[in-house]
Design a protein around this motif. Structure first.
Motif, short mmCIF file in Angstrom:
data_model
loop_
_atom_site.label_atom_id
_atom_site.label_comp_id
_atom_site.label_asym_id
_atom_site.label_seq_id
_atom_site.Cartn_x
_atom_site.Cartn_y
_atom_site.Cartn_z
N PHE A 187 1.00 -0.98 0.04
CA PHE A 187 -0.06 0.00 0.04
C PHE A 187 0.74 1.24 -0.04
O PHE A 187 0.40 2.24 -0.82
N LEU B 38 -3.76 4.61 -2.84
CA LEU B 38 -4.94 4.28 -2.95
C LEU B 38 -5.26 4.13 -4.47
O LEU B 38 -6.46 4.04 -5.01
N SER B 39 -4.15 4.11 -5.35
CA SER B 39 -4.41 3.86 -6.93
C SER B 39 -5.09 2.69 -7.04
O SER B 39 -5.54 2.47 -8.18
N GLY B 40 -4.85 1.47 -6.43
CA GLY B 40 -5.13 0.32 -6.81
C GLY B 40 -4.38 -0.39 -7.96
O GLY B 40 -4.88 -1.42 -8.61
N GLU B 41 -3.28 0.14 -8.15
CA GLU B 41 -2.46 -0.47 -9.47
C GLU B 41 -1.54 -1.62 -8.92
O GLU B 41 -0.35 -1.60 -8.93
N PHE B 42 -2.10 -2.50 -8.26
CA PHE B 42 -1.38 -3.76 -7.63
C PHE B 42 -0.56 -4.41 -8.90
O PHE B 42 0.32 -5.19 -8.60
N THR C 153 3.93 -8.12 -7.14
CA THR C 153 3.08 -9.13 -7.96
C THR C 153 3.53 -9.91 -8.89
O THR C 153 3.06 -11.00 -8.72
N THR D 255 1.48 1.88 -3.58
CA THR D 255 0.34 2.15 -4.53
C THR D 255 -0.58 3.08 -4.13
O THR D 255 -1.53 3.93 -4.94
#
Lengths: 219, 480
Positions: free
Chosen positions: B389, B394-398, B404, B392
């Protein structure tokens, strides 16, 4: 009164209650009921019902065995009186049973022996790992109508073929019919070794045995 | 933490073992082999009318000498199958007579080409750590059928092999074949490639063949796997606990015979227990109670520290259908959770009467899922989520994260094309049977038999010739 007695007899078989069946058989003898009527109108009606219920999936193998045991205990009481009267239960046929040479698995064969016997076949059970020669000798000795060869293992199924060949060579076939059964036995295998039929379970075997005996009788 | 499951409490296992020890003393165990009876009598065991009454102390001594861990090896000598602890391996079901024809959907007697297809597919699939002598080849003389199928497997595989013999002379030929493959009998003993299933006959009966087999295997130093198969309600008590007790008694007796012949020889606490179908008299291998029996029997073996085996991943269905998938996947998961060292049965239909290569590739997906499950939830990195986190927000670009890319292959089990997870597209969707058939063909196109040295093939041929002559059958004309 007899009707109630016959009804109780039928129920004692359905319930698989050998002691009740025996005491009802005894009561029939005391009351002077013809033992053949007791079997045909009473006890046998119970075993027929059980067979039908098994076919419908409503009764199971342990139920069926208990019914057969109850039947046997009733017949045992009635037999001496039948002998005295010179009457006997109509025998549907004589069958020699055994497992193929080298095979010691006998659950299926024992089930069939019990069910056929309860339904009025005369069963000669040779036990396990029976040679073709013994099958032939017994079939000849008792003038059998049928020979049933059971084999669980794929390695002992060849023994079924050997028995059928021995029955052919002895000249007993085609009069004596050969039927086979076992977990791996298929219609194809039965056809390949020229068996007169095969059965998947004890009730199948009963139907098959009845059909073959009826056919032989009609011929 | 490795996820697991436990059906039996330690108290119940104690009770099972207490009763099992009681059973092998009274009524005792029928032993068919005069040589084994002699061995037992020399050890002070009372034998009357072919029934041995085994004292607990002797049995415990045998458990103590039996190895708690050993390996099976590849042809190159790599130790890849570990019998012991909670390690789990799978092999295809064995000794089947029929094969499902994918064209006609009929079962027909299996032939050499069917065995080759099964072996080639199992060779390519990493889910199968070992091969099995999967089918009996109807196109080979039955007198040497056991030797012949092992030869076919050796020819097409480098993996360890789960096998079994049909007769005492057959076993000798098979051990010779394996010794040739390993280079010598000493090499085979040091780095065994195969394990032999040996079966008692329920209830409590070690036949002449079975008992003698144990003796011969112990003396040859080739691992033996006791496959006790109580049928609950048929050839064993109807209660699952009662059948597990009978299983324990049969295996304890087998281990005793085996260890008396050669203390320290590798032996496995195995089985193919099943319930007895009260309608058909059959053995429902896909029933959940059958899986429970396998789990419980293995738990008893584990309690004693023994390596374990079970018979799962099979179905009673005659087709590779929903029932086949449900039953096989369920038992694969349960067997893996139990930590059974070798789980046989994949590929098998019709209560072990029929094999299917297509089912084998579907089962491989269930097995992969089972392996994933027992790996459990692993912790990677310093924090569970905070560090990611931090990158990223709060972009959500996991999807972009290096974590990943680094970890998804370990976190997710990536299925083959047999498993459909695609979105509906322009092509009509296919079913798993169609995809399994395609997968089989895809594997077979790529798979090649290992190139065996010509002198090894000559040795194989000489053993096959010798055994053919012994059995009185015409010599097999082998194509390499």
């Amino acid at each position: 009164m007899s009707q109630q007695l016959f009804q109780d007899m039928r129920q004692s078989i359905i319930d698989g209650a050998p002691e009740r069946a025996a005491s009802l058989a005894q009561a029939a003898l005391t009351d002077g009921v013809d033992p053949l009527d007791a079997i045909n109108q009473g006890f046998a009606a119970g075993i027929t019902f059980a067979g039908d219920q098994f076919g419908k999936g409503e009764m199971f193998l342990p139920d069926l065995l208990a019914c057969a045991e109850a039947m046997q205990s009733a017949v045992k009481i009635l037999e001496p009186e039948m002998l005295k009267r010179g009457s006997q239960r109509e025998t549907l046929g004589k069958i020699v049973l055994g497992t193929a040479k080298g095979d010691i698995h006998d659950i299926g064969k024992n089930l069939i022996a019990t069910i056929l016997s309860a339904h009025g076949f005369q069963v000669f059970d040779l036990g396990t790992s029976v040679t073709p020669e013994r099958f032939v000798a017994k079939a000849r000795e008792v003038d059998a109508d049928l020979v049933g060869i059971s084999a669980l293992l794929t390695t002992t199924m060849a023994g079924q073929k050997a028995v059928i060949e021995a029955l052919d060579q002895s000249g007993l076939r085609p009069r004596v019919k050969a039927i086979i059964g076992g977990a791996a036995v298929t219609a194809k295998w039965a056809a390949e070794i020229r068996a007169d039929g095969h059965a998947r379970n004890a009730i199948d075997a009963l139907d098959l045995a009845r059909r073959l005996v009826a056919k032989a009788g009609a011929a | 933490m490795r996820p697991g499951t436990q059906l039996l409490s330690p108290d119940l296992i104690d009770r099972i073992l207490r009763e099992a020890f009681h059973l092998i003393m009274n009524p005792g165990v029928r032993v068919g082999s005069p040589a084994v009876i002699e061995l037992l009598q020399d050890a002070g065991v009372g034998v009357r009318d072919g029934v041995a009454h085994l004292p607990e102390l002797l049995v415990l001594r045998s458990i103590a000498t039996a190895p708690k861990s050993f390996y099976l090896h590849t042809r190159r000598g790599e130790a890849v199958v570990h019998y012991g602890g909670d390690d789990v391996h799978f092999d295809p079901g064995s000794c089947c007579v029929n094969i499902l024809d994918p064209e006609t959907l009929e079962a027909h007697p299996a032939e050499t080409r069917d065995l080759v297809r099964i072996v080639q597919v199992a060779e390519a699939l990493p889910q199968f750590a070992a091969q099995s002598t999967a089918v009996v080849c109807s196109d080979a003389p039955s007198e040497i059928g056991d030797l012949y199928r092992l030869f076919v497997v050796l020819q097409h595989s480098a993996k360890p092999i789960v096998t079994g013999s049909f007769s005492a002379p057959g076993l000798k030929g098979m051990i010779d074949l394996l010794a040739a493959d390993s280079g010598s009998h000493e090499n085979l003993r040091a780095k065994p490639r195969a394990i032999f299933d040996v079966c008692p006959s329920p209830p409590l009966n070690w036949s002449e063949f079975g008992a003698h087999n144990l003796l011969d295997l112990a003396r040859a130093g080739v691992p033996a796997e006791i496959v006790s198969m109580p049928l609950a309600g048929g050839t064993a008590p109807v209660t699952l606990a009662g059948s597990v007790t009978q299983h324990a008694a049969e295996v304890l007796a087998g281990i005793t015979l085996h260890q008396l012949a050669c203390p320290g020889a590798p032996i496995v606490w195995g089985g193919a227990p099943a319930i007895f179908d009260m309608r058909t008299g059959g053995t429902p291998m896909g029933a959940v109670e059958t899986a429970m029996l396998n789990m419980a029997c293995a738990e008893v073996g584990k309690y004693l520290g023994m390596p374990t085996h079970g018979y799962l991943v099979a179905t009673d269905s005659k087709f590779v259908d929903a029932q086949a998938g449900a039953e096989s996947a369920r038992s694969a998961l349960l067997g893996a959770l139990t930590g059974i060292n070798m789980i046989s049965g994949a590929g098998m239909l019709e209560s072990l009467a029929c094999h299917s290569v297509e089912k084998l590739v579907i089962d491989a997906e269930s097995i992969a899922s089972a392996f994933r499950l027992v790996r459990g939830i692993e912790v990677r990195g310093e924090t569970l989520a905070t560090a990611m986190f931090a990158e990223t927000g709060l972009s959500g670009e996991f999807l972009k994260l290096k974590e990943t890319r680094a970890w998804f292959r370990d976190e997710q089990q990536l299925p083959s094309a047999v498993i459909d997870r695609s979105a509906r597209g322009s092509e009509p969707p296919s079913d798993s049977w169609t995809r399994a058939r395609a997968r089989v063909e895809e594997i077979l196109e790529k798979q090649q038999a290992p190139a065996l040295p010509s002198d090894l093939l000559r040795k194989f041929q000489a053993i096959l010739d010798r055994e053919s002559e012994r059995a009185g059958v015409s010599k097999l004309c082998l194509t390499y």
